[in-house]
Design a protein around this motif. Structure first.
Motif, PDB file in Angstrom:
ATOM      1  N   GLN A  82      38.744  19.854  31.399  1.00 14.74           N
ATOM      2  CA  GLN A  82      39.227  21.231  31.660  1.00 14.74           C
ATOM      3  C   GLN A  82      40.736  21.182  31.888  1.00 14.74           C
TER       4      GLN A  82
ATOM      5  N   HIS B   1      29.725  29.902  37.647  1.00 12.25           N
ATOM      6  CA  HIS B   1      29.321  30.524  36.384  1.00 12.25           C
ATOM      7  C   HIS B   1      27.802  30.715  36.474  1.00 12.25           C
TER       8      HIS B   1
ATOM      9  N   PRO C 193      27.488  22.928  27.980  1.00 15.70           N
ATOM     10  CA  PRO C 193      27.692  24.391  28.015  1.00 15.70           C
ATOM     11  C   PRO C 193      28.521  24.877  26.825  1.00 15.70           C
ATOM     12  N   LEU C 194      29.214  23.957  26.152  1.00 13.89           N
ATOM     13  CA  LEU C 194      30.135  24.234  25.055  1.00 13.89           C
ATOM     14  C   LEU C 194      31.295  25.113  25.556  1.00 13.89           C
ATOM     15  N   PRO C 195      32.463  25.064  25.002  1.00 10.97           N
ATOM     16  CA  PRO C 195      32.847  24.309  23.811  1.00 10.97           C
ATOM     17  C   PRO C 195      32.980  22.805  24.093  1.00 10.97           C
TER      18      PRO C 195
ATOM     19  N   ARG D 132      31.320  32.110  23.348  1.00  7.87           N
ATOM     20  CA  ARG D 132      29.877  32.167  23.567  1.00  7.87           C
ATOM     21  C   ARG D 132      29.445  33.193  24.588  1.00  7.87           C
ATOM     22  N   THR D 133      30.058  33.117  25.772  1.00 14.81           N
ATOM     23  CA  THR D 133      29.575  33.963  26.862  1.00 14.81           C
ATOM     24  C   THR D 133      29.807  35.429  26.523  1.00 14.81           C
TER      25      THR D 133
ATOM     26  N   ARG E   9      33.371  19.107  28.936  1.00  8.77           N
ATOM     27  CA  ARG E   9      34.679  18.757  28.372  1.00  8.77           C
ATOM     28  C   ARG E   9      35.720  18.600  29.479  1.00  8.77           C
TER      29      ARG E   9
ATOM     30  N   ARG F 273      34.785  38.015  33.357  1.00  6.91           N
ATOM     31  CA  ARG F 273      35.261  36.632  33.399  1.00  6.91           C
ATOM     32  C   ARG F 273      36.711  36.686  33.848  1.00  6.91           C
TER      33      ARG F 273
ATOM     34  N   GLN G   1      25.452  31.135  33.362  1.00  3.23           N
ATOM     35  CA  GLN G   1      25.323  29.888  32.590  1.00  3.23           C
ATOM     36  C   GLN G   1      24.281  28.997  33.268  1.00  3.23           C
TER      37      GLN G   1
ATOM     38  N   ARG H 152      33.060  24.711  36.276  1.00  6.31           N
ATOM     39  CA  ARG H 152      32.294  25.651  37.112  1.00  6.31           C
ATOM     40  C   ARG H 152      30.812  25.658  36.769  1.00  6.31           C
ATOM     41  N   THR H 153      30.465  25.274  35.531  1.00  9.14           N
ATOM     42  CA  THR H 153      29.045  25.317  35.156  1.00  9.14           C
ATOM     43  C   THR H 153      28.251  24.301  35.985  1.00  9.14           C
TER      44      THR H 153
HETATM   45  C1  NCD Z   1      31.999  27.077  29.976  1.00 10.44           C
HETATM   46  C2  NCD Z   1      32.913  27.890  30.865  1.00 10.44           C
HETATM   47  O1  NCD Z   1      33.530  28.856  30.416  1.00 10.44           O
HETATM   48  O2  NCD Z   1      32.957  27.563  32.035  1.00 10.44           O
HETATM   49  N1  NCD Z   1      31.766  27.688  28.744  1.00 10.44           N
HETATM   50  C3  NCD Z   1      30.753  28.606  28.659  1.00 10.44           C
HETATM   51  O3  NCD Z   1      30.756  29.625  29.318  1.00 10.44           O
HETATM   52  N2  NCD Z   1      29.727  28.295  27.861  1.00 10.44           N
HETATM   53  C4  NCD Z   1      32.415  25.669  29.856  1.00 10.44           C
HETATM   54  C5  NCD Z   1      33.803  25.332  29.436  1.00 10.44           C
HETATM   55  O4  NCD Z   1      34.637  26.186  29.182  1.00 10.44           O
HETATM   56  O5  NCD Z   1      34.037  24.134  29.357  1.00 10.44           O
END
Ligand code: NCD
Length: 364
Positions: free
Chosen positions: A275, A175, A311-313, A92-93, A273, A142, A178, A211-212
């Motif tokens: 981590q 993040h 924030p997905l996934p 996504r990002t 989710r 990233r 996000q 981190r979100t």
């Molecule tokens: C998040 C991340 O990378 O921190 N994903 C994102 O950027 N949308 C959340 C995650 O990986 O769980």
């Protein structure tokens, strides 16, 4: 007492001096001519900035609806190039930044791992990234290491060709972009019901390593009356550093391991989710996360105007059947991310006033 430094710029301070500063002391050094320059952590944003980027994202989104508007946007940063340096998994990002670049005409280049770069020949990541600054005008990165983007921002400031650095996810720490898209999504969800002020937001899941959540909770502290609930198994609860900051900011905070009991009081629920990529020996596999998931059976408990974010996934924390409910906004979050990142890049390169003018002509 703040550390003394010679100027208000990163190039006037040593790395050690910079590192020792508090985020609020670092923040002015990350700007240029009153505009954001480096985007490194969410504590660098204030309410004025959040209001501005939200307005800008909405104007950009509306301008892009017509062919003429889209072509106009694509000319705005046509002379600039952006390196997307993503050495940690991302779907996504990465795509969001890639699409945002195209939206405003920035030409994107990409490195998506170290396996094809000279880092395999033993080059330091610092030298690799410094090479990018010869070819590009912006680095979006990233990286698995907290603080890496900060170090690169400082390092580049000391070179002949300093360029801005945007943190697109740094280890377990931050993040910030996000968090901006999450704020934009919450603002849009609560537009008709008084905005974000005074709302109760419940964060759920792996709060220790997500981190979100760390970035977003700090931004929510800027909205008066917001109350934060952190629902997680004890071993995955939110860090003490965040709790201390929130308490200092006067934000009412509650910790619980009974997520389902919090659903009726929530204005927004932010699911995350597990981590487990950070596990040392698969220890978090043993945690029963069913108590930290949202299924169709929970929908009747949810307030009519509530917003369900992620924030997905996702990995099953939200049942797919929930996606049809209008309160599920996680797919809208993805789309909002592109607009907020396009707006951010326009601000970094001082082109945002042109959006104001174009939009005024469009609507007058
Ligand atoms: C998040 C991340 O990378 O921190 N994903 C994102 O950027 N949308 C959340 C995650 O990986 O769980």
């Amino acid at each position: 007492m703040a550390v003394m430094f010679r100027g208000n710029s990163l190039k006037d301070i040593s790395w050690n001096e910079f590192q020792a500063l508090r985020p609020a002391e670092k923040a002015p050094m990350l700007t240029s001519g009153g505009h954001p320059y480096h985007i490194l952590f969410s504590q660098q944003f204030d309410r004025e900035f959040l209001n501005r980027i939200i307005t800008l994202a909405t104007m950009t989104r509306r301008i892009a609806k017509t062919r003429g508007g889209l072509l106009y946007l694509q000319g705005l940063l046509a002379e600039k190039r952006a390196m997307l340096y993503f050495v940690q998994p991302s779907t996504r990002t990465f795509l969001s930044f890639f699409s945002a670049c195209e939206m405003v005409g920035l030409k994107p280049g990409e490195v998506r791992g170290t396996s094809t770069s000279s880092e395999l020949k033993g080059e330091s990541p610092e030298d690799t990234v410094r090479t990018f600054s010869s070819y590009f005008d912006l680095i979006v990165m990233r990286h698995p290491e907290a603080g890496f983007a900060e170090r690169i921002a400082w390092l580049l400031s000391t070179t002949e060709r300093p360029i801005p650095v945007v943190n697109a996810g740094s280890g377990k720490d931050q993040h910030p972009t996000q968090a901006l898209l999450d704020i934009y999504t919450l603002q849009r969800s609560f537009e008709e019901v008084g905005g974000i002020e005074g709302k109760t937001v419940v964060f759920v899941g792996d709060l220790a390593r997500g981190r979100t959540v760390r970035s977003l909770s700090r931004l929510l502290a800027l909205y008066p009356g917001v109350r934060l609930v952190f629902a997680a198994p004890p071993s995955l609860q939110i860090g003490d550093d965040i709790l201390a900051e929130l308490r200092e900011a006067g934000v009412p905070v509650q910790l619980t391991d009974d997520f389902h009991a919090t659903i009726p009081e929530a204005d927004a629920i932010y699911m995350t989710r597990l981590q487990d990529e950070w596990d040392i020996a698969g220890e978090s596999q043993k945690i029963d996360l069913r108590r930290f998931s949202f299924g169709v059976e929970h929908l009747p408990l949810l307030k009519p105007n509530a917003a369900l974010l992620h924030p997905l996934p996702r990995r099953g924390e939200i049942a797919v059947e929930v996606d049809h409910d209008p309160r599920a906004v996680y797919w809208r979050q993805v789309r909002n991310g592109m607009w907020i990142r396009a707006a951010l890049m326009l601000m970094i390169f001082h082109r945002d006033a042109e959006i104001d003018r174009y939009y005024e002509d469009l609507t007058s």
